[in-house]
Design a protein around this motif. Structure first.
Motif, PDB file in Angstrom:
ATOM      1  N   ALA A 220       0.833  -1.201   0.000  1.00 24.69           N
ATOM      2  CA  ALA A 220       0.000   0.000   0.000  1.00 24.69           C
ATOM      3  C   ALA A 220       0.871   1.256   0.000  1.00 24.69           C
ATOM      4  CB  ALA A 220      -0.921  -0.001   1.223  1.00 24.69           C
ATOM      5  N   PRO A 221       0.368   2.350  -0.548  1.00 27.04           N
ATOM      6  CA  PRO A 221       1.153   3.586  -0.602  1.00 27.04           C
ATOM      7  C   PRO A 221       1.627   4.064   0.767  1.00 27.04           C
ATOM      8  CG  PRO A 221      -0.760   3.763  -2.020  1.00 27.04           C
ATOM      9  CD  PRO A 221      -0.935   2.503  -1.238  1.00 27.04           C
ATOM     10  N   ASP A 222       0.832   3.796   1.830  1.00 26.27           N
ATOM     11  CA  ASP A 222       1.231   4.235   3.167  1.00 26.27           C
ATOM     12  C   ASP A 222       1.908   3.132   3.974  1.00 26.27           C
ATOM     13  OD1 ASP A 222      -1.032   2.730   3.347  1.00 26.27           O
ATOM     14  OD2 ASP A 222      -2.245   4.237   4.396  1.00 26.27           O
ATOM     15  N   ASP A 223       2.401   2.097   3.303  1.00 29.47           N
ATOM     16  CA  ASP A 223       3.213   1.042   3.906  1.00 29.47           C
ATOM     17  C   ASP A 223       4.679   1.438   3.738  1.00 29.47           C
ATOM     18  OD1 ASP A 223       4.741  -1.357   4.305  1.00 29.47           O
ATOM     19  OD2 ASP A 223       2.947  -2.556   3.910  1.00 29.47           O
ATOM     20  N   HIS A 224       5.435   1.404   4.842  1.00 27.21           N
ATOM     21  CA  HIS A 224       6.834   1.854   4.762  1.00 27.21           C
ATOM     22  C   HIS A 224       7.646   1.040   3.760  1.00 27.21           C
ATOM     23  CE1 HIS A 224       9.176  -1.284   7.096  1.00 27.21           C
ATOM     24  NE2 HIS A 224       7.942  -1.646   7.380  1.00 27.21           N
ATOM     25  N   ASN A 228       9.344   4.025   2.039  1.00 23.63           N
ATOM     26  CA  ASN A 228      10.610   4.318   2.722  1.00 23.63           C
ATOM     27  C   ASN A 228      11.778   3.487   2.201  1.00 23.63           C
ATOM     28  OD1 ASN A 228      11.864   5.873   4.964  1.00 23.63           O
ATOM     29  ND2 ASN A 228      12.309   3.843   5.774  1.00 23.63           N
ATOM     30  N   ARG A 229      11.686   2.982   0.995  1.00 22.84           N
ATOM     31  CA  ARG A 229      12.751   2.108   0.487  1.00 22.84           C
ATOM     32  C   ARG A 229      14.098   2.814   0.365  1.00 22.84           C
ATOM     33  NH1 ARG A 229      10.275  -2.200  -3.912  1.00 22.84           N
ATOM     34  NH2 ARG A 229       8.409  -2.734  -2.713  1.00 22.84           N
ATOM     35  N   HIS A 230      14.062   4.122   0.248  1.00 24.02           N
ATOM     36  CA  HIS A 230      15.308   4.880   0.135  1.00 24.02           C
ATOM     37  C   HIS A 230      15.494   5.820   1.319  1.00 24.02           C
ATOM     38  CE1 HIS A 230      15.656   3.298  -3.929  1.00 24.02           C
ATOM     39  NE2 HIS A 230      14.419   3.686  -4.154  1.00 24.02           N
ATOM     40  N   GLY A 231      14.769   5.549   2.410  1.00 21.19           N
ATOM     41  CA  GLY A 231      14.918   6.364   3.603  1.00 21.19           C
ATOM     42  C   GLY A 231      14.205   7.697   3.533  1.00 21.19           C
ATOM     43  N   GLU A 232      13.104   7.758   2.790  1.00 20.33           N
ATOM     44  CA  GLU A 232      12.383   9.020   2.633  1.00 20.33           C
ATOM     45  C   GLU A 232      11.777   9.521   3.942  1.00 20.33           C
ATOM     46  OE1 GLU A 232      11.829   6.834  -1.372  1.00 20.33           O
ATOM     47  OE2 GLU A 232      12.087   6.341   0.759  1.00 20.33           O
ATOM     48  N   ALA A 233      11.360   8.602   4.836  1.00 21.77           N
ATOM     49  CA  ALA A 233      10.652   9.013   6.053  1.00 21.77           C
ATOM     50  C   ALA A 233      11.461   8.776   7.325  1.00 21.77           C
ATOM     51  CB  ALA A 233       9.318   8.279   6.149  1.00 21.77           C
ATOM     52  N   PHE A 234      12.242   7.716   7.350  1.00 21.82           N
ATOM     53  CA  PHE A 234      13.092   7.416   8.510  1.00 21.82           C
ATOM     54  C   PHE A 234      14.236   6.541   8.018  1.00 21.82           C
ATOM     55  CE2 PHE A 234       9.060   5.003   8.649  1.00 21.82           C
ATOM     56  CZ  PHE A 234       9.506   3.721   8.386  1.00 21.82           C
ATOM     57  N   ASP A 235      15.065   6.081   8.930  1.00 21.09           N
ATOM     58  CA  ASP A 235      16.278   5.370   8.533  1.00 21.09           C
ATOM     59  C   ASP A 235      15.966   4.229   7.561  1.00 21.09           C
ATOM     60  OD1 ASP A 235      18.529   3.257   8.858  1.00 21.09           O
ATOM     61  OD2 ASP A 235      19.344   5.025   9.839  1.00 21.09           O
ATOM     62  N   LYS A 236      16.652   4.235   6.443  1.00 23.14           N
ATOM     63  CA  LYS A 236      16.439   3.234   5.400  1.00 23.14           C
ATOM     64  C   LYS A 236      16.613   1.809   5.930  1.00 23.14           C
ATOM     65  CE  LYS A 236      18.444   1.676   0.994  1.00 23.14           C
ATOM     66  NZ  LYS A 236      19.486   1.956  -0.024  1.00 23.14           N
ATOM     67  N   GLY A 237      17.469   1.661   6.924  1.00 23.60           N
ATOM     68  CA  GLY A 237      17.746   0.330   7.453  1.00 23.60           C
ATOM     69  C   GLY A 237      16.575  -0.337   8.140  1.00 23.60           C
ATOM     70  N   GLU A 238      15.525   0.441   8.467  1.00 24.76           N
ATOM     71  CA  GLU A 238      14.328  -0.140   9.081  1.00 24.76           C
ATOM     72  C   GLU A 238      13.447  -0.845   8.050  1.00 24.76           C
ATOM     73  OE1 GLU A 238      13.589  -0.235  12.242  1.00 24.76           O
ATOM     74  OE2 GLU A 238      14.990   1.186  13.125  1.00 24.76           O
ATOM     75  N   ASP A 244      18.301  -3.608  -1.010  1.00 21.22           N
ATOM     76  CA  ASP A 244      17.515  -3.412  -2.223  1.00 21.22           C
ATOM     77  C   ASP A 244      16.540  -4.583  -2.390  1.00 21.22           C
ATOM     78  OD1 ASP A 244      17.189  -2.313  -5.123  1.00 21.22           O
ATOM     79  OD2 ASP A 244      17.739  -4.418  -5.392  1.00 21.22           O
ATOM     80  N   TYR A 245      15.280  -4.273  -2.719  1.00 18.77           N
ATOM     81  CA  TYR A 245      14.228  -5.291  -2.735  1.00 18.77           C
ATOM     82  C   TYR A 245      14.559  -6.454  -3.668  1.00 18.77           C
ATOM     83  CZ  TYR A 245       9.506  -7.293  -3.040  1.00 18.77           C
ATOM     84  OH  TYR A 245       8.418  -8.140  -3.009  1.00 18.77           O
ATOM     85  N   GLU A 246      14.993  -6.152  -4.872  1.00 19.90           N
ATOM     86  CA  GLU A 246      15.291  -7.214  -5.837  1.00 19.90           C
ATOM     87  C   GLU A 246      16.474  -8.063  -5.364  1.00 19.90           C
ATOM     88  OE1 GLU A 246      14.580  -4.086  -6.632  1.00 19.90           O
ATOM     89  OE2 GLU A 246      12.584  -4.531  -7.444  1.00 19.90           O
ATOM     90  N   THR A 247      17.483  -7.415  -4.792  1.00 18.06           N
ATOM     91  CA  THR A 247      18.628  -8.157  -4.257  1.00 18.06           C
ATOM     92  C   THR A 247      18.179  -9.076  -3.127  1.00 18.06           C
ATOM     93  OG1 THR A 247      20.134  -6.356  -4.823  1.00 18.06           O
ATOM     94  CG2 THR A 247      20.898  -7.945  -3.184  1.00 18.06           C
TER      95      THR A 247
END
Length: 328
Positions: A220-224, A228-238, A244-247
């Motif tokens: 969903a659009p509001d699912d992190h 947040n895949r590139h750290g747009e909202a909080f630490d990317k590591g969360e 990377d999703y494909e990796t």
């Protein structure tokens, strides 16, 4: 259910415990207390006695649900919550003792409890770890009977190592899983030397390590896991442990080959975490009771063999290490 000691807190806690980031339901949905009650009570029925929450989960609704559980059950349930993420902007300068004290008192009010078993700083900026007055506050809160213990939730190994310099830090919560293995190099040994408990979050790499996701899986659009895949909202590591999703999908396919008899990789991933004696507990989340049931299966699995552990490490070294190892 096996139990382990949570560092110098002395608490004997279930090695599989529960994180409540999604206990009110799936990402983006209104908080459901009915859903939360079902998951929380099923957790206790399954032998879990340690619940991790935070004041920002469900805007305080998660704390209310956890407090209700504790008050309604006869079992001794240890409660950990977190504070600091409400600060806007979330900066070092915003961390002031007056604000943190208020957060602790608000959590007590949310849960209708007199004392918090464990309060954790919620992934503060790195500079906060160099401010003794922040940590001294929790000594005063303990003297006042508002908390029993304090700990930290960290993003980076370096933050955990710095936290160990404060004697009142009893626990460190960190991301550790098949896709995030750096903590084993130094932090685990140092935490053991200081008798500090290790609480492992994001053990399934945001669901990647369940083995159920595909390139066609949508969020969903509001699912992190989407925003947040590139750290747009909080630490990317969360999010997906920073991988990377494909990796991550490619690495999961290699892991599946190592455990061909397991239709669900999640219990294996949790059992892998528990192979490390330094870990006090692992706190996978659940947005529905069936996920909790899956997580509890890890308690019934045999220990992994040395060959399996080495094979998992090889997948990490070949596919994951270049992306994440030195970042967190």
């Amino acid at each position: 259910m096996q139990h382990r000691t949570l560092g110098k807190t002395g608490f004997s806690i279930s090695e599989i415990s529960l994180g409540t980031w999604q206990v009110g339901g799936r990402w983006g949905e209104p908080f459901s207390h009915e859903n939360a009650d079902a998951i929380l009570n099923a957790a206790v029925d399954g032998g879990i006695n340690f619940i991790d929450t935070a004041d920002v989960y469900g805007d305080g609704e998660s704390e209310k649900a956890v407090g209700r559980l504790v008050r309604n059950r006869q079992e001794r349930i240890y409660v950990a919550t977190k504070c600091g993420r409400q600060l806007q902007p979330h900066t070092n300068e915003a961390y002031q003792t007056k604000a943190l004290r208020q957060f602790v008192e608000n959590s007590l009010r949310n849960m209708q409890l007199e004392t918090l078993d464990l309060i954790q700083l919620h992934c503060p900026p790195t500079d906060v770890y160099y401010r003794p007055e922040i940590f001294e506050l929790f000594d005063r809160l303990k003297e006042e009977g508002k908390i029993l213990n304090m700990g930290v939730s960290v993003e980076r190994v370096e933050e955990g190592l710095k936290a160990l310099s404060f004697p009142n830090v009893t626990t460190i919560q960190l991301i550790f899983n098949m896709f995030r293995q750096r903590p084993t190099q130094l932090l685990f040994a140092e935490a053991k030397r200081h008798d500090v408990g290790l609480i492992v979050r994001v053990p399934l790499a945001s669901g990647l390590l369940t083995g159920k996701f595909t390139p066609q899986t949508t969020f969903a659009p509001d699912d992190h896991r989407q925003f947040n895949r590139h750290g747009e909202a909080f630490d990317k590591g969360e999010t997906f442990s920073g991988v990377d999703y494909e990796t991550g999908l490619a690495a999961v396919e290699e892991l599946k080959k190592l455990f061909p008899d397991q239709p669900n990789l999640a219990p294996i991933a949790l059992r892998w975490v528990l192979m490390f004696d330094e870990v006090s507990c692992v706190i996978p989340g659940a947005s529905k009771p069936e996920q909790l049931t899956s997580n509890l299966q890890a308690a019934e699995l045999p220990t992994l063999t040395e060959e399996q552990m080495q094979a998992v490490r090889a997948v990490y070294d070949q596919k994951i290490r270049p992306q994440v190892h030195q970042v967190w």
